[in-house]
Design a protein around this motif. Structure first.
Motif, PDB file in Angstrom:
ATOM      1  N   VAL A 128       2.243   0.511  -6.304  1.00 32.31           N
ATOM      2  CA  VAL A 128       2.269  -0.727  -7.075  1.00 32.31           C
ATOM      3  C   VAL A 128       1.004  -0.868  -7.924  1.00 32.31           C
ATOM      4  CG1 VAL A 128       2.330  -3.241  -6.954  1.00 32.31           C
ATOM      5  CG2 VAL A 128       3.727  -1.876  -5.378  1.00 32.31           C
ATOM      6  N   ALA A 129      -0.157  -0.824  -7.270  1.00 29.33           N
ATOM      7  CA  ALA A 129      -1.417  -1.037  -7.986  1.00 29.33           C
ATOM      8  C   ALA A 129      -2.573  -0.486  -7.161  1.00 29.33           C
ATOM      9  CB  ALA A 129      -1.638  -2.521  -8.261  1.00 29.33           C
ATOM     10  N   ALA A 130      -3.676  -0.199  -7.843  1.00 22.48           N
ATOM     11  CA  ALA A 130      -4.878   0.269  -7.164  1.00 22.48           C
ATOM     12  C   ALA A 130      -6.103  -0.220  -7.911  1.00 22.48           C
ATOM     13  CB  ALA A 130      -4.891   1.792  -7.053  1.00 22.48           C
ATOM     14  N   ILE A 131      -7.211  -0.296  -7.177  1.00 22.38           N
ATOM     15  CA  ILE A 131      -8.479  -0.710  -7.770  1.00 22.38           C
ATOM     16  C   ILE A 131      -9.581   0.164  -7.198  1.00 22.38           C
ATOM     17  CG2 ILE A 131      -8.809  -2.538  -6.032  1.00 22.38           C
ATOM     18  CD1 ILE A 131     -10.099  -4.197  -8.345  1.00 22.38           C
ATOM     19  N   THR A 132     -10.459   0.650  -8.072  1.00 21.96           N
ATOM     20  CA  THR A 132     -11.516   1.545  -7.619  1.00 21.96           C
ATOM     21  C   THR A 132     -12.595   0.777  -6.864  1.00 21.96           C
ATOM     22  OG1 THR A 132     -12.731   1.321  -9.692  1.00 21.96           O
ATOM     23  CG2 THR A 132     -11.107   3.108  -9.536  1.00 21.96           C
ATOM     24  N   TYR A 161      -1.778   0.431 -12.487  1.00 17.12           N
ATOM     25  CA  TYR A 161      -0.537  -0.250 -12.171  1.00 17.12           C
ATOM     26  C   TYR A 161       0.664   0.652 -12.400  1.00 17.12           C
ATOM     27  CZ  TYR A 161      -3.382  -4.467 -12.350  1.00 17.12           C
ATOM     28  OH  TYR A 161      -4.347  -5.424 -12.122  1.00 17.12           O
ATOM     29  N   ALA A 162       1.682   0.429 -11.575  1.00 12.71           N
ATOM     30  CA  ALA A 162       2.973   1.038 -11.865  1.00 12.71           C
ATOM     31  C   ALA A 162       3.553   0.368 -13.101  1.00 12.71           C
ATOM     32  CB  ALA A 162       3.913   0.857 -10.671  1.00 12.71           C
ATOM     33  N   ASP A 163       4.311   1.118 -13.877  1.00 16.49           N
ATOM     34  CA  ASP A 163       4.892   0.555 -15.098  1.00 16.49           C
ATOM     35  C   ASP A 163       5.775  -0.657 -14.794  1.00 16.49           C
ATOM     36  OD1 ASP A 163       5.390   3.752 -16.805  1.00 16.49           O
ATOM     37  OD2 ASP A 163       3.638   2.441 -16.654  1.00 16.49           O
ATOM     38  N   SER A 164       6.416  -0.635 -13.646  1.00 16.49           N
ATOM     39  CA  SER A 164       7.365  -1.702 -13.311  1.00 16.49           C
ATOM     40  C   SER A 164       6.690  -3.046 -13.069  1.00 16.49           C
ATOM     41  CB  SER A 164       8.170  -1.304 -12.068  1.00 16.49           C
ATOM     42  OG  SER A 164       7.306  -1.063 -10.970  1.00 16.49           O
ATOM     43  N   VAL A 165       5.382  -3.048 -12.823  1.00 16.63           N
ATOM     44  CA  VAL A 165       4.689  -4.315 -12.536  1.00 16.63           C
ATOM     45  C   VAL A 165       3.615  -4.641 -13.558  1.00 16.63           C
ATOM     46  CG1 VAL A 165       5.107  -3.946 -10.073  1.00 16.63           C
ATOM     47  CG2 VAL A 165       2.874  -3.364 -11.039  1.00 16.63           C
ATOM     48  N   THR A 198     -11.965  -8.115   0.960  1.00 11.59           N
ATOM     49  CA  THR A 198     -10.566  -8.486   0.752  1.00 11.59           C
ATOM     50  C   THR A 198     -10.095  -7.995  -0.607  1.00 11.59           C
ATOM     51  OG1 THR A 198     -10.812 -10.442   2.157  1.00 11.59           O
ATOM     52  CG2 THR A 198      -8.924 -10.394   0.669  1.00 11.59           C
ATOM     53  N   VAL A 199      -8.876  -7.514  -0.638  1.00  9.94           N
ATOM     54  CA  VAL A 199      -8.230  -7.152  -1.895  1.00  9.94           C
ATOM     55  C   VAL A 199      -7.000  -8.045  -2.062  1.00  9.94           C
ATOM     56  CG1 VAL A 199      -6.840  -5.327  -0.831  1.00  9.94           C
ATOM     57  CG2 VAL A 199      -7.337  -5.240  -3.278  1.00  9.94           C
ATOM     58  N   TYR A 200      -6.717  -8.402  -3.294  1.00  9.88           N
ATOM     59  CA  TYR A 200      -5.628  -9.332  -3.604  1.00  9.88           C
ATOM     60  C   TYR A 200      -4.620  -8.677  -4.529  1.00  9.88           C
ATOM     61  CZ  TYR A 200      -9.230 -12.593  -2.009  1.00  9.88           C
ATOM     62  OH  TYR A 200     -10.216 -13.235  -1.286  1.00  9.88           O
ATOM     63  N   LEU A 201      -3.404  -9.177  -4.450  1.00 10.27           N
ATOM     64  CA  LEU A 201      -2.379  -8.798  -5.416  1.00 10.27           C
ATOM     65  C   LEU A 201      -1.706 -10.086  -5.878  1.00 10.27           C
ATOM     66  CD1 LEU A 201      -1.004  -6.371  -6.823  1.00 10.27           C
ATOM     67  CD2 LEU A 201       0.802  -6.562  -5.088  1.00 10.27           C
ATOM     68  N   GLN A 202      -2.042 -10.501  -7.080  1.00  7.21           N
ATOM     69  CA  GLN A 202      -1.400 -11.664  -7.682  1.00  7.21           C
ATOM     70  C   GLN A 202      -0.127 -11.208  -8.352  1.00  7.21           C
ATOM     71  OE1 GLN A 202      -2.301 -15.030  -7.655  1.00  7.21           O
ATOM     72  NE2 GLN A 202      -0.306 -15.310  -8.620  1.00  7.21           N
ATOM     73  N   MET A 203       0.992 -11.774  -7.948  1.00  6.51           N
ATOM     74  CA  MET A 203       2.292 -11.356  -8.458  1.00  6.51           C
ATOM     75  C   MET A 203       2.938 -12.537  -9.180  1.00  6.51           C
ATOM     76  SD  MET A 203       3.661  -9.119  -5.219  1.00  6.51           S
ATOM     77  CE  MET A 203       3.922 -10.569  -4.181  1.00  6.51           C
ATOM     78  N   ASN A 204       3.139 -12.384 -10.470  1.00 11.23           N
ATOM     79  CA  ASN A 204       3.759 -13.423 -11.289  1.00 11.23           C
ATOM     80  C   ASN A 204       5.081 -12.930 -11.844  1.00 11.23           C
ATOM     81  OD1 ASN A 204       1.418 -15.019 -10.918  1.00 11.23           O
ATOM     82  ND2 ASN A 204       0.456 -14.139 -12.739  1.00 11.23           N
ATOM     83  N   SER A 205       5.879 -13.860 -12.323  1.00 12.87           N
ATOM     84  CA  SER A 205       7.173 -13.525 -12.938  1.00 12.87           C
ATOM     85  C   SER A 205       7.974 -12.588 -12.040  1.00 12.87           C
ATOM     86  CB  SER A 205       6.949 -12.871 -14.314  1.00 12.87           C
ATOM     87  OG  SER A 205       6.224 -13.728 -15.151  1.00 12.87           O
ATOM     88  N   LEU A 206       8.054 -12.947 -10.796  1.00 16.88           N
ATOM     89  CA  LEU A 206       8.729 -12.089  -9.823  1.00 16.88           C
ATOM     90  C   LEU A 206      10.220 -11.999 -10.128  1.00 16.88           C
ATOM     91  CD1 LEU A 206       6.771 -13.273  -6.706  1.00 16.88           C
ATOM     92  CD2 LEU A 206       6.992 -10.888  -7.418  1.00 16.88           C
ATOM     93  N   ILE A 207      10.764 -10.833  -9.857  1.00 15.76           N
ATOM     94  CA  ILE A 207      12.184 -10.572 -10.049  1.00 15.76           C
ATOM     95  C   ILE A 207      12.765 -10.055  -8.731  1.00 15.76           C
ATOM     96  CG2 ILE A 207      11.945 -10.133 -12.518  1.00 15.76           C
ATOM     97  CD1 ILE A 207      11.887  -7.157 -11.931  1.00 15.76           C
ATOM     98  N   PRO A 208      14.076 -10.140  -8.543  1.00 20.56           N
ATOM     99  CA  PRO A 208      14.662  -9.678  -7.269  1.00 20.56           C
ATOM    100  C   PRO A 208      14.304  -8.232  -6.926  1.00 20.56           C
ATOM    101  CG  PRO A 208      16.246 -11.014  -8.449  1.00 20.56           C
ATOM    102  CD  PRO A 208      15.080 -10.835  -9.381  1.00 20.56           C
ATOM    103  N   GLU A 209      14.104  -7.417  -7.936  1.00 17.94           N
ATOM    104  CA  GLU A 209      13.762  -6.005  -7.694  1.00 17.94           C
ATOM    105  C   GLU A 209      12.377  -5.834  -7.079  1.00 17.94           C
ATOM    106  OE1 GLU A 209      17.075  -6.268 -10.398  1.00 17.94           O
ATOM    107  OE2 GLU A 209      15.094  -7.209 -10.476  1.00 17.94           O
TER     108      GLU A 209
END
Length: 123
Positions: free
Chosen positions: A47-51, A59-63, A77-88
């Motif tokens: 999905v995503a990574a941070i150095t 990021y993956a293209d899909s996100v 702590t690492v965070y993943l903010q997810m907006n405009s979520l879709i069923p996929e």
């Protein structure tokens, strides 16, 4: 490094969630962090990574454009903010840590994994 992911839940399409991954141990600041997800019957995918130092993100293209990864080294702590979520986007989300500095989209470079948190996006 021990990882504890949280923040998953049920959300309607178009909504937002923020996942957190708290790390214990002294090596968090020296580890790159990643998020992966696995939907039922599917392979685990990046999905995503941070150095670790510069905070460069991948990021993956899909996100791309919808998700944002960030880290707070003071809070380990690492965070993943997810907006405009879709069923996929429905999946179990896992955080992971690695001391490698490349190939962040490859699950096999990550040494440590959290237990996963379920995200369900309803249509």
């Amino acid at each position: 490094v021990q990882l504890q992911a949280s923040g998953g839940g049920l959300v309607q399409a178009g909504g937002s969630l923020r996942l957190s991954c708290a790390a214990s141990g002294r090596t968090f600041s020296s580890a790159a962090m990643g998020w992966f997800r696995q939907a039922p019957g599917e392979e685990r995918e990046f999905v995503a990574a941070i150095t670790r130092s510069t905070g460069r993100t991948y990021y993956a293209d899909s996100v791309k454009g919808r998700f944002t990864i960030s880290r707070d080294n003071a809070k380990s702590t690492v965070y993943l903010q997810m907006n405009s979520l879709i069923p996929e986007d429905t999946a179990v989300y896992y955080c992971a840590a690695t001391h490698y500095s490349y190939n962040f989209d490859q699950a096999n470079i990550y040494n440590y994994w959290g237990q996963g948190t379920l995200v369900t996006v309803s249509s």
